[in-house]
Design an enzyme around this catalytic site. Structure first.
Site, short mmCIF file in Angstrom:
data_model
loop_
_atom_site.label_atom_id
_atom_site.label_comp_id
_atom_site.label_asym_id
_atom_site.label_seq_id
_atom_site.Cartn_x
_atom_site.Cartn_y
_atom_site.Cartn_z
N VAL A 1 -2.98 9.69 -7.65
CA VAL A 1 -2.05 10.45 -6.79
C VAL A 1 -0.66 10.37 -7.44
O VAL A 1 -0.25 9.30 -7.92
CB VAL A 1 -2.00 9.85 -5.37
N LEU B 1 0.82 -1.22 0.00
CA LEU B 1 0.00 0.00 0.00
C LEU B 1 0.85 1.27 0.00
O LEU B 1 1.91 1.33 0.61
CB LEU B 1 -0.94 -0.01 1.22
N HIS C 1 -3.33 4.29 -2.49
CA HIS C 1 -4.34 3.53 -1.74
C HIS C 1 -4.86 4.38 -0.58
O HIS C 1 -6.04 4.33 -0.22
CB HIS C 1 -3.74 2.25 -1.17
N GLN D 1 -9.33 -0.65 -16.02
CA GLN D 1 -9.89 -1.51 -14.96
C GLN D 1 -11.16 -0.88 -14.40
O GLN D 1 -12.20 -1.53 -14.23
CB GLN D 1 -8.85 -1.70 -13.87
O1 PAF Z 1 -6.13 -2.67 -8.77
C1 PAF Z 1 -5.83 -3.67 -8.08
O2 PAF Z 1 -5.07 -3.59 -7.13
C2 PAF Z 1 -6.39 -5.03 -8.47
O3 PAF Z 1 -6.52 -5.16 -9.85
C3 PAF Z 1 -7.73 -5.35 -7.77
C4 PAF Z 1 -8.82 -4.37 -8.18
C5 PAF Z 1 -7.53 -5.30 -6.27
C6 PAF Z 1 -8.19 -6.76 -8.15
O4 PAF Z 1 -7.26 -7.73 -7.80
#
Ligand code: PAF
Length: 292
Positions: A178, A35, A39, A155
């Site tokens: 960020v 992280l 995040h 995504q």
């Molecule tokens: O973006 C990410 O970290 C991953 O693709 C996710 C959304 C946690 C799925 O494994």
């Protein structure tokens, strides 16, 4: 207060049933760990908008198309737990692979069209792995809201479309990218860059800005914009460009003319590290008015 670590699906379901009975709104931040402040901003937004924040940490094997990439993915769980606790996360769901995939998975979610270009072209099976694990996680956590970064724009678009087309009862919240002070988008993969590579890496953002500037100035031909943006990489032979594309922000299809908002997205290799980034760009105001 420490975040509560729950590795089991059943235990998490019981715990979240209590939370729901208490009438608390659940915010969910799915991650693969390692992280960083990117995040942190997803967690921060979830904290502001919901009463109980759940972070999942799961390095999902089915979205890696190279075993080496999966093996090398950083897994600093103890650090991640501290990171979550310091930011007021209530629950960390960190299942083992066997917990998430106890048998051969026979059901997958494929979001067509949206995953056809950009990363979808170069990482076969990647988005199918992402949307399938995200659907599993959404079914396990059943959050009111789920938070995803705009850095992974394709995504985000695929998950948004999955939620819409499958009528999933969750609100998807998009959180801005960020960046470091020099423009490099935060990513767990950045820690793999050597000091020399790290110095070059912000050029990806710079190339996207070159495209953004032309689009804002009224350029209408995406090919011309791409050629100029790609020229940004010429002084850097260490960079191998996988793609630099201009697509519509919803279905991620390459555009033929610049007459509405677009995403300029790029993926490059810098040594053994793959970096992706994107910018949402709008044409000059006069043009938007002409076409809407
Ligand atoms: O973006 C990410 O970290 C991953 O693709 C996710 C959304 C946690 C799925 O494994």
């Amino acid at each position: 207060m420490s975040a509560e670590l729950i590795p089991s699906i059943l235990d998490l379901r019981h715990r979240l049933a209590e939370v729901r009975r208490a009438g608390r709104v659940i915010g969910f931040v799915p991650t693969m760990g390692a992280l960083h402040a990117g995040h942190g901003s997803l967690i921060e937004m979830a904290r502001q908008q919901t009463d109980c924040v759940v972070v999942s940490i799961f390095v999902n094997p089915t979205q890696f198309n190279q075993q080496k990439d999966y093996d090398l993915y950083p897994r600093p769980l103890a650090e991640d737990l501290e990171f979550c606790s310091a930011r007021g996360v209530d629950i960390v769901f960190a299942p083992a692979v066997e917990e998430m995939y106890p048998r051969t998975q026979l059901v997958f979610v494929d979001v067509l069209r949206v995953t056809e270009h950009l990363c979808g072209k170069f990482r076969p099976g990647h988005f199918r792995g992402v949307t399938t694990v995200v659907l599993k996680l959404l079914n396990i956590v059943q959050p009111d809201r789920a938070y995803f970064g705009e850095k992974d724009a394709q995504q985000l678009a695929a998950i948004g479309r999955m939620v819409a087309d499958l009528d999933l009862p969750v609100q998807i919240v998009a959180v801005p990218t960020v960046r470091e002070a020099d423009g490099l988008a935060l990513s767990s993969r950045n820690r793999r860059l050597s000091p020399a590579e790290r110095r070059i890496a912000p050029i990806v953002h710079r190339a996207l800005q070159v495209a953004e500037e032309q689009i804002a100035a009224g350029a209408t031909d995406p090919q011309q914009v791409k050629t100029k943006a790609l020229a940004t990489f010429h002084p850097f032979p260490q960079i191998r460009v996988e793609y630099l594309e201009i697509v519509d922000p919803l279905e991620m299809q390459p555009v033929e003319r610049l007459d509405g908002p677009v995403r300029v997205a790029a993926a490059v290799w810098l040594g053994a590290t793959r970096l992706i980034d994107n910018l949402l760009c709008r044409p000059a105001t006069g043009q938007i008015e002409r076409f809407t």
